[in-house]
Design a protein around this motif. Structure first.
Motif, PDB file in Angstrom:
ATOM      1  N   ARG A  11     -46.622 -13.773 -23.547  1.00 26.00           N
ATOM      2  CA  ARG A  11     -45.862 -13.282 -22.382  1.00 26.00           C
ATOM      3  C   ARG A  11     -45.140 -11.988 -22.737  1.00 26.00           C
ATOM      4  N   GLN A  12     -44.564 -11.926 -23.942  1.00 24.46           N
ATOM      5  CA  GLN A  12     -43.885 -10.707 -24.366  1.00 24.46           C
ATOM      6  C   GLN A  12     -44.857  -9.540 -24.449  1.00 24.46           C
ATOM      7  N   LEU A  13     -46.060  -9.800 -24.962  1.00 21.04           N
ATOM      8  CA  LEU A  13     -47.071  -8.747 -25.054  1.00 21.04           C
ATOM      9  C   LEU A  13     -47.481  -8.262 -23.666  1.00 21.04           C
ATOM     10  N   ARG A  14     -47.606  -9.189 -22.713  1.00 21.03           N
ATOM     11  CA  ARG A  14     -48.002  -8.822 -21.358  1.00 21.03           C
ATOM     12  C   ARG A  14     -46.906  -7.986 -20.689  1.00 21.03           C
ATOM     13  N   ILE A  15     -45.641  -8.377 -20.893  1.00 21.54           N
ATOM     14  CA  ILE A  15     -44.527  -7.613 -20.328  1.00 21.54           C
ATOM     15  C   ILE A  15     -44.508  -6.214 -20.923  1.00 21.54           C
ATOM     16  N   LEU A  36     -37.399  -7.806 -22.638  1.00 25.58           N
ATOM     17  CA  LEU A  36     -37.924  -8.862 -23.488  1.00 25.58           C
ATOM     18  C   LEU A  36     -36.816  -9.835 -23.861  1.00 25.58           C
ATOM     19  N   SER A  37     -37.202 -11.009 -24.316  1.00 23.24           N
ATOM     20  CA  SER A  37     -36.219 -12.020 -24.681  1.00 23.24           C
ATOM     21  C   SER A  37     -35.428 -11.580 -25.904  1.00 23.24           C
ATOM     22  N   LEU A  42     -39.752  -6.396 -31.503  1.00 24.87           N
ATOM     23  CA  LEU A  42     -40.410  -5.341 -30.735  1.00 24.87           C
ATOM     24  C   LEU A  42     -41.337  -4.473 -31.582  1.00 24.87           C
ATOM     25  N   PRO A  43     -40.927  -4.020 -32.781  1.00 22.26           N
ATOM     26  CA  PRO A  43     -41.860  -3.233 -33.599  1.00 22.26           C
ATOM     27  C   PRO A  43     -43.160  -3.971 -33.897  1.00 22.26           C
ATOM     28  N   ALA A  44     -43.064  -5.275 -34.187  1.00 24.99           N
ATOM     29  CA  ALA A  44     -44.269  -6.056 -34.472  1.00 24.99           C
ATOM     30  C   ALA A  44     -45.141  -6.193 -33.222  1.00 24.99           C
ATOM     31  N   LEU A  45     -44.511  -6.373 -32.069  1.00 22.49           N
ATOM     32  CA  LEU A  45     -45.260  -6.479 -30.814  1.00 22.49           C
ATOM     33  C   LEU A  45     -45.988  -5.176 -30.507  1.00 22.49           C
ATOM     34  N   LEU A  46     -45.315  -4.060 -30.720  1.00 22.36           N
ATOM     35  CA  LEU A  46     -45.943  -2.761 -30.478  1.00 22.36           C
ATOM     36  C   LEU A  46     -47.131  -2.539 -31.399  1.00 22.36           C
ATOM     37  N   GLU A  47     -46.993  -2.903 -32.655  1.00 23.22           N
ATOM     38  CA  GLU A  47     -48.103  -2.744 -33.595  1.00 23.22           C
ATOM     39  C   GLU A  47     -49.274  -3.631 -33.210  1.00 23.22           C
ATOM     40  N   GLU A  48     -48.978  -4.844 -32.760  1.00 28.64           N
ATOM     41  CA  GLU A  48     -50.055  -5.746 -32.337  1.00 28.64           C
ATOM     42  C   GLU A  48     -50.784  -5.176 -31.121  1.00 28.64           C
ATOM     43  N   LEU A  49     -50.014  -4.637 -30.178  1.00 29.15           N
ATOM     44  CA  LEU A  49     -50.624  -4.050 -28.989  1.00 29.15           C
ATOM     45  C   LEU A  49     -51.398  -2.794 -29.360  1.00 29.15           C
ATOM     46  N   ARG A  50     -50.892  -2.017 -30.305  1.00 24.20           N
ATOM     47  CA  ARG A  50     -51.607  -0.813 -30.739  1.00 24.20           C
ATOM     48  C   ARG A  50     -52.949  -1.195 -31.357  1.00 24.20           C
TER      49      ARG A  50
END
Length: 218
Positions: A11-15, A36-37, A42-50
């Motif tokens: 859900r965080q990745l989708r947001i 986000l919650s 956030l840095p880890a989420l951004l890297e995963e999305l990248r």
């Protein structure tokens, strides 16, 4: 518990994905975090999305301390359309922009010292109107001259993650983009945080207008 963690992370990745797609400008961590919650990495989420978008038609890219989706470099030619003709930057503007990028924070006098010629008001105005240069602060020297630096919009326009990605000056001179008279003392900077240096003070209310007036009087 692991399923619950996975659901929250997805859900965080989708947001995060939705926010970046919806924004016309690159977003900073501070702009994203409220959506986000609490405690989201956030840095880890951004890297995963990248990583997820690394081989797709659009890529997630970093521009300074901001993030944005941009067309993959190898596909940009497919999306070129007839655009309004824009006046190319003059040699003076290119040299001024290069000096600010490589030597920032720079005062007008410092720019003129490196170029060896006076810098017209219109040159700095043009770069600021383009959104590539901004007034940063005032130097703690007699006269308290205004200092100039580049913006995140400059990084975004030229496809740079940070100032450390700037090409070497010899490359620019060899390509005919800069005059050979510029000194070799200009160096590729370390990634620049944009924070004020010890020899700078922040601009006070009204300083920007006063600085513009100073240029008008030249």
């Amino acid at each position: 518990m692991s399923n619950r963690f996975s659901e929250v992370r997805q859900r965080q990745l989708r947001i995060l994905e939705a926010l970046l797609f919806a924004s016309s400008e690159p977003l900073s961590l501070a702009q994203i975090a409220p959506y986000l919650s609490v405690g989201a990495d956030l840095p880890a989420l951004l890297e995963e999305l990248r990583r997820h978008y690394s081989l797709r038609g659009v890529n997630l890219v970093r521009r300074g301390d901001r993030w944005a989706f941009r067309t993959a470099e190898d596909l940009e030619f497919l999306l070129r359309r007839e655009e309004e003709e824009t006046r190319p930057l003059s040699r003076a503007a290119l040299e001024t922009l290069a000096i600010i990028a490589y030597h920032q924070p720079s005062t007008r006098a410092e720019i003129e010292e490196v170029r060896g010629v006076a810098t017209g008001k219109g040159t700095l105005d043009l770069l600021m109107e383009a959104g590539w240069v901004r007034m940063r602060g005032r130097r703690r020297t007699p006269g308290r001259p205004v200092t100039y630096g580049t913006t995140d919009a400059f990084l975004d326009h030229f496809g740079l993650e940070g100032l450390g990605d700037l090409p070497g000056l010899e490359e620019l001179k060899g390509a005919g983009l800069l005059s050979s008279r510029l000194p070799s003392t200009l160096q590729i900077p370390l990634p620049f945080s944009g924070e004020l240096r010890e020899d700078e003070d922040p601009l006070a209310p009204g300083d920007a207008g006063e600085a513009a007036d100073e240029l008008d009087r030249d």
